[in-house]
Design an enzyme around this catalytic site. Structure first.
Site, PDB file in Angstrom:
ATOM      1  N   GLY A   1      -3.385   6.732  -0.384  1.00  0.00           N
ATOM      2  CA  GLY A   1      -4.703   6.129  -0.504  1.00  0.00           C
ATOM      3  C   GLY A   1      -4.944   5.099   0.588  1.00  0.00           C
ATOM      4  CB  CYS A   2      -8.058   3.534   1.795  1.00  0.00           C
ATOM      5  SG  CYS A   2      -8.874   3.196   0.213  1.00  0.00           S
ATOM      6  CE1 TYR A   3      -8.801  -2.274  -0.875  1.00  0.00           C
ATOM      7  CE2 TYR A   3      -9.108  -0.811  -2.750  1.00  0.00           C
ATOM      8  CZ  TYR A   3      -9.579  -1.811  -1.922  1.00  0.00           C
ATOM      9  OH  TYR A   3     -10.827  -2.358  -2.156  1.00  0.00           O
TER      10      TYR A   3
END
Length: 344
Positions: free
Chosen positions: A149-151
């Protein structure tokens, strides 16, 4: 040429994947699916792709058609890849999943965070977590890749050198992260409306965000043991970008942290350790598959601050997916991804 299929091409990660693959010299996008937009031409939905996909239209997912591809990307909500991945793997097709379906190794933990039973727990043991800076060798031989994921991407890349070296107090890690509104997806939501999100910033999911177990899982691997992580995400009035401000206690003040980070990422094509004293900006990575990092020790104390920025749709999603594809098929890792970020 690699024959590529995309399941779920109508969201932001889907169109970003199309944009990146349009620039890739070794790829042909043969099929893209969407039940709601079946029959609609890609170039009609996304005018920026006119001249690149003029003959390609969305279609209803068909396992036989998808199974004829060398690789299929899933740019879908969680739960969709559970149903189709096994069938595609049985057909000999590689699967690169941009959703959260195979990121967590514990099916029960996944069910707790995503509110439904895991639909393909038998595939979890072979799913490779697609963070190239950690799992490059495993990616080369993978059948099923879970794109981070991005985070989690920004946070893990920022913390890794401290944890791998054993310098940080693993029990007291803090990730204070800001995201652009595109991270909430393309679906209509009140909180994503211009009048709601513009000129305002807010924290959310402080009690617990779905990316928390994913980040913790990766940090445990890096540290070789348990970690204590406080993760607080924020929504900011920008379209693209993740800015992670990371805090860790490092008692040993004799360590050259700049040298530590530069050495760890010296051979990584998509991690840029900036000069000492730098403050990376999200605009410096817009549209690019790069993570820019700066490490600070304010006032020379025990608290280390790491700044990590990425484009949530590129290094935080579709660009990292293409990077995984390149590694998987023995291509130059930079292929289709070497372009500079957009400014202004």
């Amino acid at each position: 040429m690699l024959k590529v299929g995309i399941v779920g091409g109508t969201g932001y990660t889907g169109v970003e994947l199309l944009r990146l693959l349009a620039q890739h010299p070794q790829v042909e996008v043969a099929v893209i699916t969407s039940r709601s937009e079946a029959g609609v031409k890609v170039a009609d939905m996304y005018p920026n792709l006119r001249g690149h996909y003029d003959g390609l239209a969305f279609s209803v997912p068909d396992s036989a058609v998808l199974g004829s591809c060398d690789v299929v990307f899933f740019a879908t909500p969680h739960g969709v890849a559970h149903a189709l991945a096994g069938e595609l793997l049985a057909a000999g097709t590689r699967v690169i999943d941009l959703s959260a379906d195979f990121r967590l190794q514990d099916a029960e933990e996944w069910a707790r965070w995503y509110g439904q039973p895991h639909g393909a727990p038998e595939l979890l043991p072979e799913a490779v977590y697609g963070l190239p800076e950690v799992n490059r060798e495993r990616i080369r031989s993978a059948r099923l890749i879970a794109v981070p994921g991005c985070y989690p991407t920004a946070t893990q890349l920022g913390f890794l050198p401290l944890l791998e070296s054993g310098l940080a107090d693993n029990a007291r890690l803090i990730a204070d992260c800001k995201s652009g509104v595109s991270g909430a997806g393309r679906g209509a939501k009140v909180g994503s409306l211009f009048c709601e999100a513009s000129e305002s910033m807010m924290a959310y999911a402080v009690k617990g965000h779905r990316h928390l177990p994913e980040i913790s899982q990766g940090l445990r691997r890096a540290a070789g043991g348990e970690v204590g992580l406080t993760f607080v995400p924020h929504l900011t009035p920008m379209i693209r970008g993740i800015h992670a401000t990371l805090y860790a206690s490092v008692a040993d003040r004799s360590v050259d942290l700049q040298a530590l980070y530069e050495k760890r990422y010296a051979s990584e094509p998509f991690v840029d350790v900036m000069p000492a004293g730098s403050h990376p900006e999200t605009r410096s990575v817009r549209g690019a598959n790069v993570c820019r990092i700066a490490v600070h020790r304010p006032q020379g104390g025990d608290l280390v601050v790491v700044l990590s920025v990425i484009d949530n749709l590129v290094k935080g999603a579709s660009g990292q997916a293409v990077q995984n594809m390149n590694i998987l098929f023995g291509l130059d890792e930079r292929l289709g991804l070497a372009h500079a970020a957009l400014l202004p």
